[in-house]
Structure formats: C-alpha cells, structure tokens
Design an enzyme around this catalytic site. Structure first.
Site, PDB file in Angstrom:
ATOM      1  N   ASP A  10      83.135  45.151 -13.373  1.00 48.46           N
ATOM      2  CA  ASP A  10      82.028  45.566 -12.510  1.00 48.46           C
ATOM      3  C   ASP A  10      81.125  44.352 -12.261  1.00 48.46           C
ATOM      4  O   ASP A  10      81.605  43.231 -12.295  1.00 48.46           O
ATOM      5  CB  ASP A  10      81.280  46.739 -13.167  1.00 48.46           C
ATOM      6  CG  ASP A  10      80.658  47.659 -12.135  1.00 48.46           C
ATOM      7  OD1 ASP A  10      79.848  47.165 -11.326  1.00 48.46           O
ATOM      8  OD2 ASP A  10      80.969  48.859 -12.118  1.00 48.46           O
ATOM      9  N   HIS A  58      82.343  41.961  -9.890  1.00 47.62           N
ATOM     10  CA  HIS A  58      81.764  42.262  -8.585  1.00 47.62           C
ATOM     11  C   HIS A  58      80.629  41.317  -8.216  1.00 47.62           C
ATOM     12  O   HIS A  58      79.859  41.593  -7.317  1.00 47.62           O
ATOM     13  CB  HIS A  58      81.288  43.722  -8.545  1.00 47.62           C
ATOM     14  CG  HIS A  58      82.394  44.724  -8.706  1.00 47.62           C
ATOM     15  ND1 HIS A  58      82.194  46.075  -8.708  1.00 47.62           N
ATOM     16  CD2 HIS A  58      83.731  44.544  -8.871  1.00 47.62           C
ATOM     17  CE1 HIS A  58      83.354  46.695  -8.868  1.00 47.62           C
ATOM     18  NE2 HIS A  58      84.302  45.781  -8.989  1.00 47.62           N
TER      19      HIS A  58
END
Ligand SMILES: *[C@@H]1O[C@H](CO)[C@@H](O)[C@H](O)[C@H]1NC(C)=O
Ligand SMILES: *[C@@H]1O[C@H](CO)[C@@H](O)[C@H](O)[C@H]1NC(C)=O
Length: 387
Positions: free
Chosen positions: A205, A228
């Site tokens: 993430d 991310h």
C-alpha cells in the site's frame, strides 16, 4: 592501595547521587520475562514499563538480545515521570501466530504495540515480527524518536502516529509483499512537526500516507517500492472537512510503484490540501510519478458533487525518470473547485525504459505555471515569465 576514608565516603555519596541521574536500565528479564518465543511475556513487559514510567531520570526499557519475546497486544501508557524514555529492543518481539489466541485489552484488537501519552520517547534497534494488527502505534505523545527499526511482512499498517507533536523517524526499513493490502509503511494523522528521513519502504500500500491534520511534515531521502508511493490523503471522504498542509518531500526514489507523489481527495469533501513542495523526485517505472486526483474513489459507484477538498499551492521541482504508463503526469481537478497555484519546474519523464514520449493529463487548473524543461508538456500550465 587504600583510599582515605573521606574519599570512600565521597565516592559512595557520588555513586548514590549519580545513579538516579544517569538513567536506570529496566531489563524485562528482571520482571519475569522468559524470551523463549512460546511463553507470553506481556505481563513482564507491563511490570517493567510500570517501573520505567515511574522512574525520574531518562530510564531505559531494555529487551535483551538473542531472545524472542511473545507479546500480546499491549499499550504502554503514560504519562510518565521522566520526559525522556528509551525503549531499546535488542531481541525480537513477536505476536502469537494465531489471531484467535490473542488476548486483547478490552477485546479491542486494533494495534499490537501502542504507546499513549509518552512524551520524549525514543524507540530504537528493533526487529519486529508479524502481527495481524497495526504493528506500532504512537498516540498523543510529543517529541518522539524512532530510529534504526526494521519491520517485515506485517499484514497491516506498520508504523502509525496520531495526535502527536514533534516526531523524528529515521533509518527505518519496512518490507512487506507487493500484494498485501492496507499495509501502509508510515501513516500519520493529526500529527505536526515531523521529520522522516533515510527510510526504505517496500509494501503493498502507501509507503507513507498523510491524512487529516498532518502539518509541517518533512520527508527526505526516502526509497519507496514496491507500493503506492507517498500519498496525501485520501481526504474528504463522507463529506468530511479535512486538511493537510506544509509538506516538503525532497529526494525520494520510487521504484516500480503505482504512484510517486500523490494527492487524493474525495468528491463532496471540504477542507484543503495546500502548501506542498515535491522536490528531487526520481521515478523508475512508476505508473504515475505525479498525480493529483480530486475524484478519488475506491468503490464502483461514485458521483461528482459540488464540494471538493481544495488543492492549492503545490510545487513539483526536478522530477526525472521513467513511467510505466504513457500518462506520466495526471492532474485531475474538479470544475467546481479547481486546483490553484500549481507550479512545475524541470521535469523530465519518459514512458518506460525504451524512451518513448510520455503524455500528461491536466484539467481544471487556475494559475498553473511551468518553468524550465517540462517533459511531457502539460497543456493546462502557462509558461512562467519570470527570469
Ligand atoms: C506555498 O507553499 C510553500 C511550501 O509550504 C510555503 O512556503 C509558501 O509560504 C506557500 N505560499 C503561500 C502563498 O501560501
Ligand atoms: C511540447 O510542446 C512543444 C511546443 O509546443 C512541442 O514542440 C513539442 O513537440 C511538444 N512535446 C510533446 C511531447 O508533445
């Protein structure tokens, strides 16, 4: 050789006076910890903490090396007497492998190791093991330092700070698989005056995420990937008014990430994301090295709304490298609340390693300017006339 009696007395007096001043070390082994990786050591840790918290002068909580300590979800609570407390972990701390076996405080299992109301906390030299919870949470504490820690494969967020003021995070390494959801590396909320430096984060993430109430955050020398990227937001979900401001990222390397530096806000929100500088950003095969998305939505049905979180005064300076998508720059702002004062200077992004032209998507920017070399062209920006 014999000391005269007076010297002995003086030495005795000196050592008596010095001991409390120098900061006592509280070793968990002295509180009944076993450290065999099977016996629950939580209670010994809590007992040791209780003495640390009562100690007056810079005490050290010590988890000795060459052992594995099994710890259930715990909260180390302040407020403590000393305004400086060291939490030194030489050994490994691990959680029970079966979540069903966890003993949670008040049945609340959100985080594994938490600190609350502990000012002047310094956590160092740890190797954390996996848990199914937020691994390390620091809440409502001021002047906290985290350095030389490594985390591996935690299936949830790794380091979380909320409601803190004055935080320094340095030399942290976080390593989780690319396909592990919700495993943010460092997550800040309602936290001010933060330095994050020399951190290497690979996760499924956001490498770093800053949400509501993050202000005056400096990040430098960050390596991110997979993951991310560095995310501001998401902000404004459910129509909330949320704010992030005074953010400076300098020297960040993104390798194989889905985004580089990203600002994401929900339609219908309020508040603002403003006053940010992203400088010296390097991308190697990231999907969107630069992205502003005022239409963020993580489920299928999302409607445009008249309100939006305002995005203003954002600079990108010296951004280079390759992107995995043809659209290397995406600036998607709303009709009703356009982005304002966007400044881009010297960026050079090419589409994948073969050197093809990348393109940019840009919509609804007021007062957008570029300066120097800007590749790809960003149509909604004007040439800055400044010398
Ligand atoms: C724009 O943001 C920068 C970086 O945070 C800040 O130093 C500057 O004061 C801001 N400018 C305005 C007009 O607010
Ligand atoms: C960018 O704009 C310049 C000037 O209009 C043009 O010469 C150049 O080909 C454009 N580059 C791309 C990648 O579109």
């Amino acid at each position: 050789m014999a000391f005269p009696r007076s010297t002995c007395l003086l030495l005795l007096l000196a050592s008596f006076l010095l001991t409390p001043l120098e900061g006592h070390t509280f070793n968990v082994m002295d509180y009944g910890a076993i450290g065999n990786g099977r016996t629950d050591d939580s209670e010994a840790f809590m007992k040791a903490w209780s003495d640390v918290c009562k100690a007056s002068a810079s005490p050290t909580f010590l988890v000795p090396g060459d052992r594995r300590f099994l710890i259930n979800p715990v909260v180390f609570e302040g407020r403590c007497r000393s305004k400086k407390i060291k939490f030194k972990v030489d050994g490994t701390i691990t959680a029970p492998s079966e979540p069903s076996k966890w003993k949670c405080i008040n049945k609340q299992c959100h985080s594994w190791i938490s600190f609350k109301h502990v000012d002047g906390l310094v956590i160092s030299d740890c190797m954390y093991s996996l848990t199914n919870l937020q691994a390390l949470v620091v809440a409502r504490s001021n002047n906290v330092q985290l350095h030389d820690l490594s985390f591996k494969d935690n299936p949830h967020m790794h380091v979380v700070f909320h409601h803190c003021d004055g935080v320094k995070i340095s030399h942290i390494s976080i390593d989780a698989p690319e396909d592990s959801p919700n495993t943010d590396g460092i997550h800040l909320k309602e936290t001010a005056s933060v330095i994050i430096e020399h951190c290497t984060i690979g996760t499924g993430d956001d490498c770093i995420s800053l949400v509501d109430g993050s202000t005056h955050i400096d990040m430098r020398h960050i390596k991110c990937g997979p993951g991310h990227g560095i995310s501001i937001g998401s902000l404004g979900k459910f129509g909330l008014s949320e704010t992030v401001e005074y953010i400076h990222v300098k020297d960040a390397q993104f390798t194989g990430t889905t985004n580089g530096v990203r600002i994401k806000t929900w339609q219908g929100g309020r508040g603002h994301a403003r006053n940010m500088i992203f400088e010296k950003i390097r991308s190697s095969d990231s999907e969107y090295p630069i992205i502003i998305d005022q239409f963020y939505c993580d489920h299928t049905e999302c409607h445009d709304k008249p309100n939006a979180v305002e995005i203003r005064n954002i600079s990108y300076i010296d951004v280079k490298g390759t992107s995995k998508k043809e659209t290397a720059v995406k600036i998607a702002c709303s009709d009703t609340v356009p982005c304002r004062d966007i400044f881009i200077q010297n960026i050079n992004l090419i589409y994948d390693q073969s050197g093809k032209q990348a393109s940019a998507y840009c919509k609804n920017v007021i007062n957008g300017y570029y300066h120097g070399v800007v590749r790809p062209n960003i149509s909604c920006l004007q040439n800055d006339k400044l010398p």
